[in-house]
Design a protein around this motif. Structure first.
Motif, PDB file in Angstrom:
ATOM      1  N   ARG A  43       0.825  -1.210   0.000  1.00  0.00           N
ATOM      2  CA  ARG A  43       0.000   0.000   0.000  1.00  0.00           C
ATOM      3  C   ARG A  43       0.858   1.260   0.000  1.00  0.00           C
ATOM      4  NH1 ARG A  43      -0.099  -3.090   4.322  1.00  0.00           N
ATOM      5  NH2 ARG A  43       0.790  -2.296   6.273  1.00  0.00           N
ATOM      6  N   GLY A  44       2.045   1.169  -0.614  1.00  0.00           N
ATOM      7  CA  GLY A  44       2.941   2.318  -0.592  1.00  0.00           C
ATOM      8  C   GLY A  44       3.708   2.484  -1.877  1.00  0.00           C
ATOM      9  N   CYS A  45       5.046   2.462  -1.753  1.00  0.00           N
ATOM     10  CA  CYS A  45       5.890   2.874  -2.866  1.00  0.00           C
ATOM     11  C   CYS A  45       5.724   2.032  -4.121  1.00  0.00           C
ATOM     12  CB  CYS A  45       7.361   2.903  -2.436  1.00  0.00           C
ATOM     13  SG  CYS A  45       7.873   1.626  -1.287  1.00  0.00           S
ATOM     14  N   ILE A  46       5.559   0.725  -4.012  1.00  0.00           N
ATOM     15  CA  ILE A  46       5.499  -0.104  -5.217  1.00  0.00           C
ATOM     16  C   ILE A  46       4.186   0.078  -5.978  1.00  0.00           C
ATOM     17  CG2 ILE A  46       5.517  -2.477  -6.088  1.00  0.00           C
ATOM     18  CD1 ILE A  46       7.625  -3.109  -3.980  1.00  0.00           C
ATOM     19  N   PRO A  47       3.017  -0.131  -5.365  1.00  0.00           N
ATOM     20  CA  PRO A  47       1.789   0.095  -6.145  1.00  0.00           C
ATOM     21  C   PRO A  47       1.599   1.545  -6.571  1.00  0.00           C
ATOM     22  CG  PRO A  47       1.267  -0.323  -3.835  1.00  0.00           C
ATOM     23  CD  PRO A  47       2.710  -0.640  -4.017  1.00  0.00           C
ATOM     24  N   SER A  48       2.062   2.490  -5.752  1.00  0.00           N
ATOM     25  CA  SER A  48       1.886   3.897  -6.136  1.00  0.00           C
ATOM     26  C   SER A  48       2.717   4.232  -7.369  1.00  0.00           C
ATOM     27  CB  SER A  48       2.247   4.829  -4.967  1.00  0.00           C
ATOM     28  OG  SER A  48       3.628   4.811  -4.687  1.00  0.00           O
ATOM     29  N   LYS A  49       3.935   3.710  -7.454  1.00  0.00           N
ATOM     30  CA  LYS A  49       4.751   4.001  -8.636  1.00  0.00           C
ATOM     31  C   LYS A  49       4.232   3.265  -9.866  1.00  0.00           C
ATOM     32  CE  LYS A  49       6.833   6.505  -5.839  1.00  0.00           C
ATOM     33  NZ  LYS A  49       5.924   6.246  -4.723  1.00  0.00           N
ATOM     34  N   MET A  50       3.612   2.109  -9.668  1.00  0.00           N
ATOM     35  CA  MET A  50       2.976   1.411 -10.785  1.00  0.00           C
ATOM     36  C   MET A  50       1.778   2.204 -11.306  1.00  0.00           C
ATOM     37  SD  MET A  50       3.154  -2.545  -9.438  1.00  0.00           S
ATOM     38  CE  MET A  50       2.464  -3.232 -10.940  1.00  0.00           C
ATOM     39  N   LEU A  51       1.136   2.954 -10.415  1.00  0.00           N
ATOM     40  CA  LEU A  51       0.022   3.818 -10.823  1.00  0.00           C
ATOM     41  C   LEU A  51       0.530   5.110 -11.442  1.00  0.00           C
ATOM     42  CD1 LEU A  51      -3.156   3.917 -10.547  1.00  0.00           C
ATOM     43  CD2 LEU A  51      -2.764   5.377  -8.548  1.00  0.00           C
ATOM     44  N   ILE A  52       1.636   5.626 -10.913  1.00  0.00           N
ATOM     45  CA  ILE A  52       2.149   6.917 -11.348  1.00  0.00           C
ATOM     46  C   ILE A  52       2.829   6.840 -12.709  1.00  0.00           C
ATOM     47  CG2 ILE A  52       3.950   8.632 -10.820  1.00  0.00           C
ATOM     48  CD1 ILE A  52       3.183   8.178  -7.827  1.00  0.00           C
ATOM     49  N   TYR A  53       3.499   5.719 -13.026  1.00  0.00           N
ATOM     50  CA  TYR A  53       4.230   5.654 -14.292  1.00  0.00           C
ATOM     51  C   TYR A  53       3.325   5.867 -15.506  1.00  0.00           C
ATOM     52  CZ  TYR A  53       7.271   4.163 -18.051  1.00  0.00           C
ATOM     53  OH  TYR A  53       7.985   4.122 -19.222  1.00  0.00           O
ATOM     54  N   PRO A  54       2.191   5.176 -15.623  1.00  0.00           N
ATOM     55  CA  PRO A  54       1.309   5.479 -16.758  1.00  0.00           C
ATOM     56  C   PRO A  54       0.747   6.895 -16.703  1.00  0.00           C
ATOM     57  CG  PRO A  54       0.284   3.872 -15.300  1.00  0.00           C
ATOM     58  CD  PRO A  54       1.708   4.000 -14.868  1.00  0.00           C
ATOM     59  N   ALA A  55       0.584   7.434 -15.487  1.00  0.00           N
ATOM     60  CA  ALA A  55       0.130   8.817 -15.368  1.00  0.00           C
ATOM     61  C   ALA A  55       1.170   9.774 -15.923  1.00  0.00           C
ATOM     62  CB  ALA A  55      -0.161   9.146 -13.898  1.00  0.00           C
ATOM     63  N   MET A 156     -11.011   8.288   1.573  1.00  0.00           N
ATOM     64  CA  MET A 156      -9.887   7.403   1.281  1.00  0.00           C
ATOM     65  C   MET A 156      -8.634   7.892   1.989  1.00  0.00           C
ATOM     66  SD  MET A 156     -10.155   6.713  -2.837  1.00  0.00           S
ATOM     67  CE  MET A 156      -9.920   8.454  -3.276  1.00  0.00           C
ATOM     68  N   THR A 157      -7.804   6.939   2.405  1.00  0.00           N
ATOM     69  CA  THR A 157      -6.412   7.228   2.697  1.00  0.00           C
ATOM     70  C   THR A 157      -5.614   6.643   1.522  1.00  0.00           C
ATOM     71  OG1 THR A 157      -6.037   5.165   3.910  1.00  0.00           O
ATOM     72  CG2 THR A 157      -6.847   7.053   5.178  1.00  0.00           C
ATOM     73  N   SER A 158      -4.301   6.658   1.624  1.00  0.00           N
ATOM     74  CA  SER A 158      -3.495   6.094   0.542  1.00  0.00           C
ATOM     75  C   SER A 158      -3.832   4.624   0.300  1.00  0.00           C
ATOM     76  CB  SER A 158      -2.008   6.248   0.863  1.00  0.00           C
ATOM     77  OG  SER A 158      -1.705   5.725   2.149  1.00  0.00           O
ATOM     78  N   ARG A 159      -4.174   3.894   1.357  1.00  0.00           N
ATOM     79  CA  ARG A 159      -4.503   2.474   1.227  1.00  0.00           C
ATOM     80  C   ARG A 159      -5.683   2.282   0.272  1.00  0.00           C
ATOM     81  NH1 ARG A 159      -4.633  -2.491   4.634  1.00  0.00           N
ATOM     82  NH2 ARG A 159      -3.280  -1.465   6.128  1.00  0.00           N
ATOM     83  N   GLU A 160      -6.762   3.013   0.492  1.00  0.00           N
ATOM     84  CA  GLU A 160      -7.951   2.856  -0.352  1.00  0.00           C
ATOM     85  C   GLU A 160      -7.746   3.446  -1.742  1.00  0.00           C
ATOM     86  OE1 GLU A 160      -8.833   2.440   3.799  1.00  0.00           O
ATOM     87  OE2 GLU A 160      -8.142   4.265   2.794  1.00  0.00           O
ATOM     88  N   ALA A 161      -6.986   4.536  -1.819  1.00  0.00           N
ATOM     89  CA  ALA A 161      -6.782   5.191  -3.114  1.00  0.00           C
ATOM     90  C   ALA A 161      -6.033   4.295  -4.086  1.00  0.00           C
ATOM     91  CB  ALA A 161      -6.030   6.511  -2.925  1.00  0.00           C
ATOM     92  N   LEU A 162      -5.188   3.413  -3.569  1.00  0.00           N
ATOM     93  CA  LEU A 162      -4.416   2.514  -4.429  1.00  0.00           C
ATOM     94  C   LEU A 162      -5.196   1.272  -4.831  1.00  0.00           C
ATOM     95  CD1 LEU A 162      -0.973   2.827  -2.637  1.00  0.00           C
ATOM     96  CD2 LEU A 162      -1.488   3.542  -4.978  1.00  0.00           C
ATOM     97  N   ARG A 163      -6.365   1.084  -4.246  1.00  0.00           N
ATOM     98  CA  ARG A 163      -7.184  -0.088  -4.567  1.00  0.00           C
ATOM     99  C   ARG A 163      -8.520   0.294  -5.214  1.00  0.00           C
ATOM    100  NH1 ARG A 163      -4.993  -5.483  -3.568  1.00  0.00           N
ATOM    101  NH2 ARG A 163      -3.058  -5.037  -2.450  1.00  0.00           N
ATOM    102  N   ARG A 164      -8.818   1.547  -5.288  1.00  0.00           N
ATOM    103  CA  ARG A 164     -10.088   1.983  -5.857  1.00  0.00           C
ATOM    104  C   ARG A 164     -10.108   1.685  -7.355  1.00  0.00           C
ATOM    105  NH1 ARG A 164     -13.763   6.642  -4.520  1.00  0.00           N
ATOM    106  NH2 ARG A 164     -14.945   7.080  -6.432  1.00  0.00           N
ATOM    107  N   ALA A 186      -1.613  11.398 -10.146  1.00  0.00           N
ATOM    108  CA  ALA A 186      -2.017  10.231 -10.931  1.00  0.00           C
ATOM    109  C   ALA A 186      -3.496  10.301 -11.283  1.00  0.00           C
ATOM    110  CB  ALA A 186      -1.702   8.947 -10.162  1.00  0.00           C
ATOM    111  N   TYR A 187      -4.343  10.523 -10.298  1.00  0.00           N
ATOM    112  CA  TYR A 187      -5.782  10.588 -10.548  1.00  0.00           C
ATOM    113  C   TYR A 187      -6.119  11.705 -11.530  1.00  0.00           C
ATOM    114  CZ  TYR A 187      -7.669   7.123  -7.266  1.00  0.00           C
ATOM    115  OH  TYR A 187      -8.023   5.956  -6.642  1.00  0.00           O
ATOM    116  N   SER A 188      -5.447  12.840 -11.383  1.00  0.00           N
ATOM    117  CA  SER A 188      -5.686  13.961 -12.288  1.00  0.00           C
ATOM    118  C   SER A 188      -5.304  13.601 -13.714  1.00  0.00           C
ATOM    119  CB  SER A 188      -4.897  15.181 -11.809  1.00  0.00           C
ATOM    120  OG  SER A 188      -5.043  16.261 -12.701  1.00  0.00           O
ATOM    121  N   SER A 189      -4.169  12.922 -13.884  1.00  0.00           N
ATOM    122  CA  SER A 189      -3.718  12.535 -15.221  1.00  0.00           C
ATOM    123  C   SER A 189      -4.707  11.585 -15.882  1.00  0.00           C
ATOM    124  CB  SER A 189      -2.338  11.871 -15.140  1.00  0.00           C
ATOM    125  OG  SER A 189      -1.368  12.777 -14.671  1.00  0.00           O
TER     126      SER A 189
END
Length: 458
Positions: A43-55, A156-164, A186-189
């Motif tokens: 729920r941190g650096c790895i899934p967030s960067k997987m979300l951010i890269y396509p963004a 949401m906290t970061s936990r929910e935002a990465l699973r929504r 990421a969400y904005s992109s």
């Protein structure tokens, strides 16, 4: 009571003290009440960067006309499939850890909460465990501000935002730190109309020049309300309504999703430390000495729960240092930190190592500052960089780097030139001995060093 050589609470950075010592024959117990792998993996650096890269790809594509490229739009994202892929990937990694532990005869895995009943006795699911050494790597969790009406709403906290899996049409974000900014970017992109509500400044712990430049750049494409406090949260029929107060105005905002990213708090309240001699500071972080020993003999703490450095790379270093000193060298050796860097994976990126100019001024340091824009380089010209820069702070006498700060493309990579230099105790002159690939981003670091040399020579 079961007795072990090592007992570890927390399977993030704590893993550095599980498998490695078990291979040397030590009996190890690992306690983890959540998914194995800790915050970073799940729920941190790895899934967030997987979300951010396509963004980031979308962010670059949105500026394609600057390069005489006509990329047809509008861009569309299969957000549900994207999040499902990310979640499946990290879940697979997490699920692979327990079978590895089960195959290791020296590791006992307890998928339960562990609480102290006395200094070196832990209760887990009705069992009592002890060990020669106990390592606390229980981490942190999101801090929730005391805003009337917030509790009980589906924020949401970061936990929910990465699973929504549903992309909100309008996302409201409380917080101006790296977690809120990365996820909000990421969400904005991907298409959410996003508003950032920031109490003071964005990335306020960064160097002042970086803060100013980042805010100027980020606000060109995002709705950012600086100096804003949220007075009340209301939720009804799938809509959030926030009552906000700025310096000279009051206003309301509505959205169909709310992300609260206002910092973290340590998980020490889950450990029942009042049954021990382990002391914490006023915020609940465990106090440790230079050996990462707590105030209870034989009990150590590392990572976020100590409140020193909030990065996976820093707790990895701590865990590796403790393993080396205690189980390889078998000596009581202080943990000596090299320069600890960090990065913010927004667009533009931010990265830094060492001191900020604000800190050097407060210390009365004798230093010089040199800044070089991305645009004053061949690769910056190719990228048509308008806002990026490298800033270095150099000790006037020793010519060693005291700090380095980067804003711009691939800042998280470019900063490593300075991380290595500072770690090796090198000087400005060492930085200028290298032959740099032309044209490449590190030339911007070299150009900043050349400016610093000119300042020192004047």
């Amino acid at each position: 009571m079961k007795k072990y050589d090592i007992l570890v609470i927390g399977s993030g950075g704590g893993t550095k003290l599980v498998t490695p010592p078990s291979k040397l024959g030590y009996k190890v117990a690992i306690l983890e009440k959540d998914r194995l792998g800790g915050t970073c993996l799940n729920r941190g650096c790895i899934p967030s960067k997987m979300l951010i890269y396509p963004a980031e790809i979308l962010a670059l594509a949105s500026d394609a006309d600057r390069f005489q490229l006509d990329i047809p739009g509008p861009f569309r994202v299969d957000f549900k499939s994207l999040v499902q892929r990310i979640s499946a990937t990290v879940d697979s990694d997490s699920d692979s850890i327990a079978p590895a532990y089960e195959k290791n005869p020296n590791i006992d895995y307890y998928p339960f909460e562990g609480r102290f009943v006395e200094n070196k006795v832990i209760q887990a699911n009705g069992e009592f465990l002890t060990a020669d050494r106990i390592f606390l790597a229980g981490g942190c969790r999101p801090f929730l501000p005391d805003i009337p009406g917030l509790v009980g709403t589906p924020f949401m906290t970061s936990r929910e935002a990465l699973r929504r899996t549903e992309l909100p049409k309008r996302l409201l974000i409380i917080g101006g730190g790296y977690i809120g900014l990365e996820l909000g970017f990421a969400y904005s992109s991907f298409g959410s109309e996003t508003t950032f509500l920031v109490r003071n400044r964005m990335l306020s712990h960064e160097d002042e020049d970086v803060v100013n430049a980042f805010e100027k750049s980020f606000r060109k494409k995002h709705d950012v309300r600086l100096g804003t406090t949220v007075e009340k949260v209301e939720y009804d029929s799938g809509r959030f309504r926030l009552r906000c107060k700025a310096e000279h105005s009051e206003f309301e905002l509505e959205g169909d999703a709310l992300l609260v990213a206002t910092g973290v708090r340590p998980n020490t309240d889950w450990l029942d430390l009042h049954h021990t001699q382990i002391r914490t500071d006023e915020k609940g972080y465990i106090l440790t000495n230079e050996y990462l020993e707590t105030t209870a003999e034989g009990v150590y703490a590392l990572g976020d729960i100590t409140g020193k450095h909030f990065f996976r790379h820093s707790v990895n270093f701590e865990g590796e240092s403790l393993f080396q000193s205690l189980y390889v060298d078998k000596k009581r050796i202080p943990v000596e930190y090299p320069p600890v860097p960090h990065a913010v994976f927004t667009h533009p990126q931010v990265a830094a190592v060492g001191k900020t100019e604000r800190e050097l001024i407060s210390e009365g340091a004798d230093y010089i500052s040199a800044t070089n824009p991305y645009s004053a380089s061949a690769t910056g010209m190719a990228r048509r960089s308008e806002e990026g820069f490298v800033k270095i702070l150099v000790d006037r006498k020793s010519r060693k780097l005291l700090g380095a700060h980067v804003l711009g493309d691939e800042a998280s990579n470019l900063i490593h030139v300075f991380i290595l230099l500072m770690t090796m105790g090198g000087t400005l002159d060492d930085l200028l001995k290298m032959i740099y690939i032309h044209p490449a981003l590190p030339e911007i670091a070299r150009n900043a060093a050349r400016k610093a040399r000119e300042i020192l020579a004047s």
